[in-house]
Design an enzyme around this catalytic site. Structure first.
Site, PDB file in Angstrom:
ATOM      1  N   ASP A 198       6.007 -30.869  13.896  1.00  0.00           N
ATOM      2  CA  ASP A 198       5.703 -29.955  15.146  1.00  0.00           C
ATOM      3  C   ASP A 198       4.189 -29.533  15.367  1.00  0.00           C
ATOM      4  OD1 ASP A 198       5.950 -28.287  12.925  1.00  0.00           O
ATOM      5  OD2 ASP A 198       7.241 -26.775  13.925  1.00  0.00           O
ATOM      6  N   GLU A 245      10.237 -20.163  18.728  1.00  0.00           N
ATOM      7  CA  GLU A 245       9.922 -21.178  19.804  1.00  0.00           C
ATOM      8  C   GLU A 245      10.496 -21.265  21.260  1.00  0.00           C
ATOM      9  OE1 GLU A 245      10.637 -21.534  16.529  1.00  0.00           O
ATOM     10  OE2 GLU A 245       8.727 -22.365  15.710  1.00  0.00           O
ATOM     11  N   GLU A 274       1.223 -22.167   5.478  1.00  0.00           N
ATOM     12  CA  GLU A 274       1.787 -20.619   5.722  1.00  0.00           C
ATOM     13  C   GLU A 274       0.756 -19.692   5.687  1.00  0.00           C
ATOM     14  OE1 GLU A 274       4.419 -20.364   7.383  1.00  0.00           O
ATOM     15  OE2 GLU A 274       6.096 -21.816   6.598  1.00  0.00           O
ATOM     16  N   GLU A 280      19.507 -23.332  13.635  1.00  0.00           N
ATOM     17  CA  GLU A 280      18.320 -24.095  12.954  1.00  0.00           C
ATOM     18  C   GLU A 280      18.530 -25.372  13.195  1.00  0.00           C
ATOM     19  OE1 GLU A 280      15.829 -22.761  12.100  1.00  0.00           O
ATOM     20  OE2 GLU A 280      14.818 -23.647  10.330  1.00  0.00           O
TER      21      GLU A 280
HETATM   22  C1  DMJ Z   1       5.722 -20.340  12.758  1.00  0.00           C
HETATM   23  O1  DMJ Z   1       5.356 -19.899  11.379  1.00  0.00           O
HETATM   24  C2  DMJ Z   1       4.805 -21.128  13.426  1.00  0.00           C
HETATM   25  O2  DMJ Z   1       5.049 -21.381  14.833  1.00  0.00           O
HETATM   26  C3  DMJ Z   1       4.593 -22.749  12.749  1.00  0.00           C
HETATM   27  O3  DMJ Z   1       4.115 -23.489  13.427  1.00  0.00           O
HETATM   28  C4  DMJ Z   1       6.414 -23.326  12.781  1.00  0.00           C
HETATM   29  N1  DMJ Z   1       7.288 -22.289  13.138  1.00  0.00           N
HETATM   30  C5  DMJ Z   1       7.089 -20.731  12.613  1.00  0.00           C
HETATM   31  C6  DMJ Z   1       8.110 -20.163  13.354  1.00  0.00           C
HETATM   32  O4  DMJ Z   1       9.426 -20.556  13.319  1.00  0.00           O
END
Ligand code: DMJ
Length: 606
Positions: free
Chosen positions: A324, A447, A179, A428
């Protein structure tokens, strides 16, 4: 507020029949196509025949085309609406963005109470809060390049100065490495690149007497994150560090694949800007370590791994949480740094995804069976593990656009949009078997908007402007509060939580803004940008391509070289699309047929 509603109402009326159909469809069944899903889907073990596994459609020509705006179709979205305030969430205006963020604290992370929020010191185990809120003005930093993209230099300059003058990373905060990297490091680097760009495409974003302060801050933060990469037997980093003291004594040895393996874009840019290979090296070593742990049978990775033993603690493989951005950064690292091994890994991963995660009919647009869906499976057996998908997966159509698999992207996007239409948000988790949400909150995630924007760039089909408008109106209706936009606690009841994630400004707002801002410098040819996983723009630039150093990963290097060689041979002998010359026309081909047949059929517009 009244004035705003009036304008919105009038503009909506001007949408005429089209608008009416949309409203009707919003109330209608919408998800009818789900009903054709069988109770238990058969595993999709066998490799796809030619034409399905589309990794070979990737290539510079595709993303290059996209970044310049690849499509050409124009049409039925009123231009005056596109340019009007109705296509801007109020909190996404430049002044409101700084008002929202412009505090010395963590930013207006509590948009109802109109105040910032820091870490939960009383409860260090509150990871939901502490992983992201490091007491370092997260929202302010994460929103920097959004301000530049909106072209408001005075607000951008003000925000940058605020960051330089007030933010310090010398904090007793334990944050998640991932993060901190994507939200903070990535934004500092993006803003630095914007400030130092000699062309200044967004207007004058220079800072008087700027002395690379943001780059120095980025380095300072990254150095504080480096302990995560030490004392790990596999090279896969610890998930969390304390910015002052390093790895906490009670540290967890388990990390998710996305968290550990999606650091290369930011760390690589930092290394290349500083001429110091350390950062890129540790991030690349982590990717390689994870990659070497994939299943020999399926080629899939799990979602949680032990960093000391290399054992998979979470054997679920899917496109959403935990995995992801790992896929995303394999491709984006290649786009940015041009290293062929990154593309090879991505192509292999994409092939496994197509072979084992994708269920439903072969082609999006024709044939029998259910519409395609990507499910969660056991990484070793490919067997279905559960019957939900999560909202993070909605990024995948955007990634498919980047590699030119537009047909599948259109199809998958329509699936998520159908869910959005039902709830005015994305739960979610959504259980495709029960056709109901499994987890009910919506934290303003970007997204779906991201994929909508990328699909519009690739196709220029006005359908995606309507989708954007629809999303925007739901956000205004259900999430807007006094000082920003709030997380939906329950997508059915529409109750709220007083929390606005920083990615709302860095991604959700940015993609919505760009969707309607046809003339934005991001879309002009000559300026090539790539979005990081947090939506920060970085220029696709020669200076990031130069091989400044030789990576040496002794044993892995050899192992991988062997593997890549045998894969190359396999690919040459196969009839898959992987070795085809990228065909830019793919962007245009699906438009007529898919727009008319697939989207209308799936989303139920007509
Ligand atoms: C974001 O912080 C980034 O896109 C991350 O890769 C995963 N998704 C969150 C938001 O949903």
């Amino acid at each position: 507020m009244q004035w705003r509603s009036l304008v919105l109402g009038l503009l909506l009326l001007r949408l005429g029949l089209h608008g009416l159909l949309w409203l009707v469809s919003a109330l209608g069944p919408g998800l009818g196509f789900h009903q054709r899903f069988p109770f238990a889907l058969p595993p999709r073990g066998a490799p796809h025949p030619p034409g399905r596994a589309a990794a070979g459609r990737c290539g510079r020509a595709h993303w290059g085309c996209l970044l310049r705006g690849g499509g050409s179709a124009r049409g039925s979205f009123p231009p005056q609406l596109r340019a009007s305030s109705a296509t801007r969430p109020a909190a996404c205006s430049p002044s409101a963005t700084t008002t929202t963020c412009g505090t010395r604290s963590a930013g207006r992370a509590e948009p109802r109470a109109c105040r910032g929020r820091g870490p939960d010191r009383a409860d260090p185990s509150n990871l939901n809060i502490n992983d992201v809120l490091g007491n370092y003005s997260l929202t302010l930093i994460d929103a920097l390049d959004t301000l530049a993209i909106m072209g408001n230099s005075s607000e951008f300059q003000k925000a940058v100065k605020l960051v330089i003058d007030t933010v310090s990373f010398d904090k007793d905060s334990t944050v998640q490495v991932f993060e901190a990297t994507i939200r903070v490091l990535g934004s500092l680097l993006s803003a630095h690149i914007i400030i130092t760009d000699t062309k200044q495409p967004f207007g004058d974003m220079t800072i008087k007497d700027y002395d690379d302060e943001l780059l120095h801050m980025a380095r300072d933060l990254a150095v504080r994150l480096l302990p995560a990469f030490e004392n790990t037997k596999t090279g896969i980093p610890y998930p969390r560090v304390n910015l002052k003291t390093g790895i906490p004594p009670d540290s967890n040895n388990e990390t998710c694949t996305a968290g550990a393996g999606s650091l290369l874009v930011e760390f690589g840019i930092l290394s290349r800007l500083l001429g110091d290979s350390t950062f890129e090296w540790v991030a690349r070593r982590a990717v390689k370590a994870l990659w070497s742990l994939r299943s020999n049978d399926t080629g899939l990775l799990g979602n949680v791994v032990n960093i000391q033993t290399g054992h998979w603690v979470g054997k679920q493989s899917g496109l959403g949480a935990g995995l992801d951005s790992f896929y995303e950064y394999l491709l984006k690292s290649y786009i940015l740094f041009g290293k062929k091994e990154d593309l090879e890994m991505f192509n292999d991963a994409y092939r496994s995804i197509q072979n084992y995660l994708r269920r439903g009919r072969e082609a999006c647009n024709e044939g029998e069976g259910d519409p395609p869906l990507y499910v969660n499976v056991n990484m070793f057996s490919g067997q279905l593990m559960n019957t939900w998908i999560d909202s993070l997966q909605a990024f995948f159509p955007g990634l498919q656009v980047l590699i030119g698999d537009v047909e599948d992207a259109i199809c998958l996007h329509a699936f998520y949009y159908a869910i959005w239409k039902r709830y005015g948000a994305l739960p979610e988790r959504y259980n495709w078997q029960l056709q109901a949400p499994d987890v009910l909150f919506y934290p303003l995630r970007p997204e779906l908007v991201e994929s909508t924007y990328l699909l519009y760039q690739a196709t220029k089909n006005p359908f995606y402007l309507h989708v954007g408008m629809d999303i925007l109106q739901s956000l205004e209706k259900y999430t807007k509060v006094k000082c920003g936009y709030a997380t939906l606690h329950h997508v059915i009841e529409k109750s709220k939580e007083d929390r606005m994630e920083s990615f709302f400004l860095s991604e959700t707002c940015k993609y919505l803004y760009l969707l309607f801002d046809e003339e934005n410098p991001v879309h002009k040819s000559g300026n090539k940008y790539m979005f990081t996983t947090e939506g920060h723009i970085v220029s696709v630039d020669e200076r990031f391509r130069d091989s400044l150093w030789q990576d040496t990963f002794p044993e892995e290097e050899e192992r991988n070289a062997e593997k890549l060689k045998s894969n190359e041979l396999k690919a040459m002998n196969s009839s898959s699309n992987c070795n085809r010359v990228p065909d830019e026309r793919r962007y245009l081909l699906p438009l007529k047929s898919i727009y008319m047949r697939q989207i209308d059929q799936m989303v139920g517009l007509i």
